[in-house]
Design a protein around this motif. Sequence first.
Motif, PDB file in Angstrom:
ATOM      1  N   PRO A 147       1.159  -1.112   0.198  1.00  0.00           N
ATOM      2  CA  PRO A 147      -0.164  -0.417  -0.177  1.00  0.00           C
ATOM      3  C   PRO A 147       0.526   1.113   0.327  1.00  0.00           C
ATOM      4  O   PRO A 147       2.221   1.289   0.312  1.00  0.00           O
ATOM      5  CB  PRO A 147      -1.226   0.049   1.219  1.00  0.00           C
ATOM      6  N   GLY A 148       0.563   2.638  -0.508  1.00  0.00           N
ATOM      7  CA  GLY A 148       1.524   3.554  -0.386  1.00  0.00           C
ATOM      8  C   GLY A 148       0.698   4.087   0.442  1.00  0.00           C
ATOM      9  O   GLY A 148      -0.468   4.494   0.566  1.00  0.00           O
ATOM     10  N   ASP A 149       1.453   5.147   1.221  1.00  0.00           N
ATOM     11  CA  ASP A 149       0.943   6.110   1.954  1.00  0.00           C
ATOM     12  C   ASP A 149       0.924   7.745   2.080  1.00  0.00           C
ATOM     13  O   ASP A 149       0.208   8.029   2.695  1.00  0.00           O
ATOM     14  CB  ASP A 149       2.218   6.137   3.107  1.00  0.00           C
ATOM     15  N   ALA A 150       1.459   7.829   0.981  1.00  0.00           N
ATOM     16  CA  ALA A 150       1.442   8.929   0.761  1.00  0.00           C
ATOM     17  C   ALA A 150       1.267   9.431  -1.199  1.00  0.00           C
ATOM     18  O   ALA A 150       1.318   8.878  -1.887  1.00  0.00           O
ATOM     19  CB  ALA A 150       2.079  10.593   1.182  1.00  0.00           C
ATOM     20  N   LEU A 151       0.149  10.938  -1.433  1.00  0.00           N
ATOM     21  CA  LEU A 151       0.947  11.305  -2.930  1.00  0.00           C
ATOM     22  C   LEU A 151       1.843  11.690  -2.878  1.00  0.00           C
ATOM     23  O   LEU A 151       1.904  13.015  -1.943  1.00  0.00           O
ATOM     24  CB  LEU A 151      -0.373  12.236  -3.011  1.00  0.00           C
ATOM     25  N   TYR A 152       3.077  12.277  -3.940  1.00  0.00           N
ATOM     26  CA  TYR A 152       4.368  12.645  -3.805  1.00  0.00           C
ATOM     27  C   TYR A 152       4.194  13.715  -4.832  1.00  0.00           C
ATOM     28  O   TYR A 152       3.947  13.124  -5.965  1.00  0.00           O
ATOM     29  CB  TYR A 152       5.349  11.882  -3.993  1.00  0.00           C
ATOM     30  N   VAL A 153       5.268  15.093  -5.232  1.00  0.00           N
ATOM     31  CA  VAL A 153       5.743  15.752  -6.056  1.00  0.00           C
ATOM     32  C   VAL A 153       6.851  16.154  -5.783  1.00  0.00           C
ATOM     33  O   VAL A 153       7.766  16.055  -4.794  1.00  0.00           O
ATOM     34  CB  VAL A 153       4.813  17.121  -5.537  1.00  0.00           C
ATOM     35  N   LEU A 154       7.109  15.441  -6.546  1.00  0.00           N
ATOM     36  CA  LEU A 154       9.558  15.290  -7.375  1.00  0.00           C
ATOM     37  C   LEU A 154       9.806  16.340  -7.813  1.00  0.00           C
ATOM     38  O   LEU A 154       9.379  17.937  -9.074  1.00  0.00           O
ATOM     39  CB  LEU A 154       9.804  14.827  -8.169  1.00  0.00           C
ATOM     40  N   LEU A 155      10.713  17.986  -6.839  1.00  0.00           N
ATOM     41  CA  LEU A 155      10.718  18.771  -7.201  1.00  0.00           C
ATOM     42  C   LEU A 155      12.268  18.569  -7.124  1.00  0.00           C
ATOM     43  O   LEU A 155      12.351  19.820  -8.749  1.00  0.00           O
ATOM     44  CB  LEU A 155      10.646  19.671  -5.313  1.00  0.00           C
ATOM     45  N   ARG A 156      13.345  18.032  -7.011  1.00  0.00           N
ATOM     46  CA  ARG A 156      14.360  18.138  -7.094  1.00  0.00           C
ATOM     47  C   ARG A 156      15.056  16.964  -7.214  1.00  0.00           C
ATOM     48  O   ARG A 156      14.528  16.067  -6.403  1.00  0.00           O
ATOM     49  CB  ARG A 156      15.183  18.860  -6.227  1.00  0.00           C
ATOM     50  N   GLY A 157      15.864  15.878  -8.426  1.00  0.00           N
ATOM     51  CA  GLY A 157      16.084  14.872  -8.528  1.00  0.00           C
ATOM     52  C   GLY A 157      15.405  14.340  -9.235  1.00  0.00           C
ATOM     53  O   GLY A 157      14.435  14.260  -9.684  1.00  0.00           O
ATOM     54  N   LYS A 158      15.812  12.948  -9.302  1.00  0.00           N
ATOM     55  CA  LYS A 158      14.838  11.704 -10.504  1.00  0.00           C
ATOM     56  C   LYS A 158      14.741  10.804  -9.508  1.00  0.00           C
ATOM     57  O   LYS A 158      15.684  10.426  -8.582  1.00  0.00           O
ATOM     58  CB  LYS A 158      16.518  11.515 -11.566  1.00  0.00           C
ATOM     59  N   CYS A 159      13.644   9.945 -10.511  1.00  0.00           N
ATOM     60  CA  CYS A 159      13.343   9.030  -9.744  1.00  0.00           C
ATOM     61  C   CYS A 159      13.405   7.746 -10.822  1.00  0.00           C
ATOM     62  O   CYS A 159      12.481   8.487 -11.930  1.00  0.00           O
ATOM     63  CB  CYS A 159      12.425   8.592  -8.481  1.00  0.00           C
ATOM     64  N   GLU A 160      13.530   6.298 -10.627  1.00  0.00           N
ATOM     65  CA  GLU A 160      12.778   5.173 -11.921  1.00  0.00           C
ATOM     66  C   GLU A 160      12.172   4.668 -10.887  1.00  0.00           C
ATOM     67  O   GLU A 160      11.910   4.530  -9.573  1.00  0.00           O
ATOM     68  CB  GLU A 160      14.488   4.192 -11.481  1.00  0.00           C
ATOM     69  N   VAL A 161      10.973   4.136 -12.284  1.00  0.00           N
ATOM     70  CA  VAL A 161      10.211   3.230 -11.667  1.00  0.00           C
ATOM     71  C   VAL A 161      10.611   1.792 -12.439  1.00  0.00           C
ATOM     72  O   VAL A 161      10.293   2.405 -13.953  1.00  0.00           O
ATOM     73  CB  VAL A 161       8.561   4.665 -12.438  1.00  0.00           C
ATOM     74  N   PHE A 162       9.589   1.032 -11.630  1.00  0.00           N
ATOM     75  CA  PHE A 162       9.863  -0.305 -12.691  1.00  0.00           C
ATOM     76  C   PHE A 162       8.928  -1.353 -11.910  1.00  0.00           C
ATOM     77  O   PHE A 162       8.547  -1.559 -10.760  1.00  0.00           O
ATOM     78  CB  PHE A 162      11.573  -0.940 -12.467  1.00  0.00           C
ATOM     79  N   HIS A 163       8.270  -2.124 -12.801  1.00  0.00           N
ATOM     80  CA  HIS A 163       7.791  -3.771 -12.361  1.00  0.00           C
ATOM     81  C   HIS A 163       7.902  -4.470 -12.488  1.00  0.00           C
ATOM     82  O   HIS A 163       8.843  -5.171 -13.267  1.00  0.00           O
ATOM     83  CB  HIS A 163       6.585  -3.655 -14.010  1.00  0.00           C
ATOM     84  N   THR A 164       7.591  -4.960 -11.853  1.00  0.00           N
ATOM     85  CA  THR A 164       8.972  -6.184 -11.257  1.00  0.00           C
ATOM     86  C   THR A 164       7.622  -7.272 -11.457  1.00  0.00           C
ATOM     87  O   THR A 164       7.051  -7.368 -10.765  1.00  0.00           O
ATOM     88  CB  THR A 164       9.022  -6.694  -9.680  1.00  0.00           C
ATOM     89  N   HIS A 165       8.071  -8.329 -12.969  1.00  0.00           N
ATOM     90  CA  HIS A 165       7.527  -9.294 -12.892  1.00  0.00           C
ATOM     91  C   HIS A 165       7.631 -10.667 -11.396  1.00  0.00           C
ATOM     92  O   HIS A 165       8.199 -10.998 -10.748  1.00  0.00           O
ATOM     93  CB  HIS A 165       7.111 -10.001 -14.133  1.00  0.00           C
ATOM     94  N   GLY A 166       6.478 -11.967 -11.715  1.00  0.00           N
ATOM     95  CA  GLY A 166       6.467 -12.944 -10.978  1.00  0.00           C
ATOM     96  C   GLY A 166       7.818 -13.812 -10.911  1.00  0.00           C
ATOM     97  O   GLY A 166       8.659 -14.142 -10.169  1.00  0.00           O
ATOM     98  N   ASP A 167       8.629 -13.540 -12.119  1.00  0.00           N
ATOM     99  CA  ASP A 167      10.059 -14.479 -12.253  1.00  0.00           C
ATOM    100  C   ASP A 167      11.036 -13.566 -11.928  1.00  0.00           C
ATOM    101  O   ASP A 167      12.305 -14.057 -11.657  1.00  0.00           O
ATOM    102  CB  ASP A 167      10.116 -14.948 -13.410  1.00  0.00           C
ATOM    103  N   GLY A 168      10.777 -12.475 -11.652  1.00  0.00           N
ATOM    104  CA  GLY A 168      12.522 -11.570 -10.749  1.00  0.00           C
ATOM    105  C   GLY A 168      12.529 -10.251 -11.876  1.00  0.00           C
ATOM    106  O   GLY A 168      13.588  -9.880 -11.252  1.00  0.00           O
ATOM    107  N   ARG A 169      11.869 -11.004 -12.867  1.00  0.00           N
ATOM    108  CA  ARG A 169      12.261  -9.675 -14.091  1.00  0.00           C
ATOM    109  C   ARG A 169      11.999  -8.406 -13.937  1.00  0.00           C
ATOM    110  O   ARG A 169      10.077  -7.825 -13.324  1.00  0.00           O
ATOM    111  CB  ARG A 169      11.811 -10.234 -15.235  1.00  0.00           C
ATOM    112  N   GLN A 170      12.119  -7.190 -14.274  1.00  0.00           N
ATOM    113  CA  GLN A 170      12.047  -5.817 -13.798  1.00  0.00           C
ATOM    114  C   GLN A 170      11.570  -5.240 -15.057  1.00  0.00           C
ATOM    115  O   GLN A 170      12.721  -5.603 -16.020  1.00  0.00           O
ATOM    116  CB  GLN A 170      12.879  -5.112 -13.799  1.00  0.00           C
ATOM    117  N   SER A 171      10.811  -4.452 -15.381  1.00  0.00           N
ATOM    118  CA  SER A 171      10.439  -3.890 -16.707  1.00  0.00           C
ATOM    119  C   SER A 171      10.363  -1.859 -16.119  1.00  0.00           C
ATOM    120  O   SER A 171       9.511  -2.038 -15.410  1.00  0.00           O
ATOM    121  CB  SER A 171       9.398  -4.267 -17.250  1.00  0.00           C
TER     122      SER A 171
END
Length: 297
Positions: free
Chosen positions: A198-222
């Motif tokens: 569960p997510g606990d908050a809504l975020y706005v990114l002011l400075r910097g960078k974030c990576e986003v990825f989906h982890t599959h059942g077999d461990g692979r990441q997209s």
Amino acid sequence: MSLFARLQALLSAHPAAPEAPAGQAPATAASPSAPPSATEPEAAAPAPPVCTRYLQAGQVVVREGDPGNSMFVVLEGRVAVLRGNDGAANTEVGRLGAGEFFGELALLTGTKRTATVVTVEDVVLLELTQAGVRELGKDYGVKGDQMQLAAKERLLADTLRSNPLIAALPQEVQHELGDAFVPCTVPAGETLLTRGQPGDALYVLLRGKCEVFHTHGDGRQSPYPLLEEGALFGEISLLRSRLATATVRTVTPCTLLKLEREVFRKAFLGQPDLRGALVRLGLERLKNTIEVMGEAK
């Protein structure tokens, strides 16, 4: 009397301080792309609560990413606000003149400096530590919550410039958000959202960078595209009581605005404009998630 006027009035009531604290090397000339030094004291001796600084053109006042132990009011002259990106040369994003102030965010919230400030002409600055802000409240009626509100208003202005979703909201909702968001700094490599949790908050990114990825059942990441300044995320868990559909992790040190789940539910869940905008964003994100999962098969 306005906050700016109260701060300026303090100058006449406070004797001028030396140009730099004892033991501090003078700042050298700086170009906007590569400021060589900061004027914030490195010595262990505590800084005076309120003092004036006389700086020549080309000197660095504060540096992006450094801790902030004071704020500044421009009394005479002008300064340039610079921001860098992934180690690239700093880019000028604005200028401040007499009566304007900077550095209050880091001082009042404990976050790091979000920009480098360089003098573009000879300037006179009023510098205030935490004790100086308290002195303002005691002697001049400038309360800490006023300064906190000013800091949040500046953060909201930054967000409005870079996030079209928030910029399109009615002004009264924007101001309510500005009061509810809490600024925070997060080091590189920290996970903000975890897929399946569960997510606990809504975020706005002011400075910097974030990576986003989906982890599959077999461990692979997209991977998804990187989140950059102005990005808003965390809305799916907040709105739909769903588990996070992707993992979000900081790539660089980040400064964010955070709206806690309970605050959102109490103050903003019934706001039709905000809720509608977040629902549309969430549906688009869910569609992207389905596409990513399909491509990975």
